[in-house]
Design a protein around this motif. Structure first.
Motif, PDB file in Angstrom:
ATOM      1  N   SER A 170      -6.489   1.292  -7.942  1.00 44.72           N
ATOM      2  CA  SER A 170      -6.155   2.707  -8.125  1.00 44.72           C
ATOM      3  C   SER A 170      -7.446   3.513  -8.082  1.00 44.72           C
ATOM      4  CB  SER A 170      -5.455   2.920  -9.469  1.00 44.72           C
ATOM      5  OG  SER A 170      -6.362   2.687 -10.533  1.00 44.72           O
ATOM      6  N   ALA A 171      -7.285   4.832  -8.100  1.00 45.34           N
ATOM      7  CA  ALA A 171      -8.467   5.698  -8.148  1.00 45.34           C
ATOM      8  C   ALA A 171      -9.227   5.447  -9.450  1.00 45.34           C
ATOM      9  CB  ALA A 171      -8.056   7.153  -8.024  1.00 45.34           C
ATOM     10  N   ASN A 197     -11.606   2.771  -8.891  1.00 43.25           N
ATOM     11  CA  ASN A 197     -12.299   2.984  -7.614  1.00 43.25           C
ATOM     12  C   ASN A 197     -11.812   2.008  -6.548  1.00 43.25           C
ATOM     13  OD1 ASN A 197     -14.037   4.532  -6.067  1.00 43.25           O
ATOM     14  ND2 ASN A 197     -15.760   3.153  -6.417  1.00 43.25           N
ATOM     15  N   PHE A 198     -10.539   1.629  -6.632  1.00 38.72           N
ATOM     16  CA  PHE A 198      -9.906   0.704  -5.691  1.00 38.72           C
ATOM     17  C   PHE A 198     -10.726  -0.585  -5.549  1.00 38.72           C
ATOM     18  CE2 PHE A 198      -8.155   4.839  -4.728  1.00 38.72           C
ATOM     19  CZ  PHE A 198      -6.803   4.564  -4.646  1.00 38.72           C
ATOM     20  N   ASP A 217      -7.059   9.115   2.429  1.00 39.26           N
ATOM     21  CA  ASP A 217      -6.951   9.173   0.973  1.00 39.26           C
ATOM     22  C   ASP A 217      -6.061   8.028   0.481  1.00 39.26           C
ATOM     23  OD1 ASP A 217      -6.672   9.804  -1.700  1.00 39.26           O
ATOM     24  OD2 ASP A 217      -5.657  11.731  -1.357  1.00 39.26           O
ATOM     25  N   MET A 218      -6.664   7.043  -0.193  1.00 36.32           N
ATOM     26  CA  MET A 218      -5.905   5.855  -0.617  1.00 36.32           C
ATOM     27  C   MET A 218      -4.915   6.150  -1.729  1.00 36.32           C
ATOM     28  SD  MET A 218      -8.539   2.665  -0.223  1.00 36.32           S
ATOM     29  CE  MET A 218      -9.902   3.372  -1.141  1.00 36.32           C
ATOM     30  N   THR A 219      -5.021   7.294  -2.390  1.00 38.46           N
ATOM     31  CA  THR A 219      -4.039   7.621  -3.429  1.00 38.46           C
ATOM     32  C   THR A 219      -2.666   7.888  -2.811  1.00 38.46           C
ATOM     33  OG1 THR A 219      -4.654   9.970  -3.412  1.00 38.46           O
ATOM     34  CG2 THR A 219      -5.789   8.534  -5.008  1.00 38.46           C
ATOM     35  N   THR A 220      -2.617   8.058  -1.498  1.00 42.21           N
ATOM     36  CA  THR A 220      -1.330   8.281  -0.826  1.00 42.21           C
ATOM     37  C   THR A 220      -0.632   6.970  -0.451  1.00 42.21           C
ATOM     38  OG1 THR A 220      -2.355   8.394   1.368  1.00 42.21           O
ATOM     39  CG2 THR A 220      -2.172  10.472   0.137  1.00 42.21           C
ATOM     40  N   SER A 251       2.756   1.738  -3.569  1.00 43.39           N
ATOM     41  CA  SER A 251       2.349   0.716  -4.539  1.00 43.39           C
ATOM     42  C   SER A 251       2.381  -0.684  -3.940  1.00 43.39           C
ATOM     43  CB  SER A 251       3.232   0.772  -5.789  1.00 43.39           C
ATOM     44  OG  SER A 251       4.580   0.518  -5.445  1.00 43.39           O
ATOM     45  N   THR A 268      -1.161  -1.441  -3.247  1.00 42.09           N
ATOM     46  CA  THR A 268      -2.180  -1.339  -4.301  1.00 42.09           C
ATOM     47  C   THR A 268      -1.866  -2.107  -5.578  1.00 42.09           C
ATOM     48  OG1 THR A 268      -1.158   0.689  -5.160  1.00 42.09           O
ATOM     49  CG2 THR A 268      -2.914   0.948  -3.507  1.00 42.09           C
ATOM     50  N   GLN A 269      -0.612  -2.375  -5.846  1.00 43.00           N
ATOM     51  CA  GLN A 269      -0.241  -2.980  -7.127  1.00 43.00           C
ATOM     52  C   GLN A 269       0.032  -4.477  -6.996  1.00 43.00           C
ATOM     53  OE1 GLN A 269      -0.419  -0.820  -9.951  1.00 43.00           O
ATOM     54  NE2 GLN A 269      -1.372   0.233  -8.221  1.00 43.00           N
TER      55      GLN A 269
END
Length: 171
Positions: free
Chosen positions: A45-46, A49-50, A116-119, A122, A125-126
């Motif tokens: 996650s942000a 810092n991924f 932008d990786m916040t987009t 999941s 990223t999860q």
């Protein structure tokens, strides 16, 4: 006089011999280079810092190397592992990389992208699972040209690693 000279020469030859130690095992087994696999499941996650830093304990030798595999999918109950770095391409030109770097003491797992990786959903990223294969430096010259490192199972076989002995690290 000849006997004394012969005895002195004999003693001199014995005294000048250097000591040697034969360290080769008769069984041909190298008992001090052990490959190992560590498994870690983490989320990116942000806020982190991924990235995720995985401590290696005990530290590896300076001559050892690290291979990292990402669990990409499970097909019919079988894990599908991909050797990192691994790049994924998205519509519109987006590129996402799962990558790593390492020292003797830790492995840094991280994501990088040209967007932008916040987009990201999941699914990317999860709860991402990685296997870290520690390859002793002893093997790097003997096997590197003979093993297909892109195939996780072939790597385990090449280094004689028992898949049931993967050490899981808590997130």
């Amino acid at each position: 006089m000849k006997k004394i000279t012969f005895i002195l020469a004999f003693i001199g030859m014995i005294g000048l011999q250097s000591c040697t130690v034969n360290e080769v095992n008769d069984d041909g087994i190298d008992n001090d280079t052990i490959s190992e696999v560590l498994e870690v499941t983490t989320s990116f996650s942000a806020g982190n810092n991924f990235s995720r830093l995985v401590t290696i304990n005990p530290p590896i030798y300076a001559s050892d190397m690290i291979l990292v595999y990402h669990l990409y999918d499970v097909v019919n109950g079988a894990d599908v592992w991909r050797l990192m770095p691994q790049t994924y391409y998205f519509d519109g030109g987006g590129e996402l990389d799962y990558n790593f770097d390492f020292t003797r003491y830790d492995v840094s797992l991280f994501m990088d992208a040209n967007f932008d990786m916040t987009t990201l959903s999941s699914a990317w990223t999860q709860n991402q699972t990685f296997r870290i294969v520690i390859v002793p430096g002893y093997f790097s010259g003997k096997i590197s040209g003979k093993a297909d490192f892109t195939d996780y199972n072939a790597t385990l076989k090449a280094f004689n690693i028992d898949p049931s002995k993967v050490r899981k690290i808590k997130a």
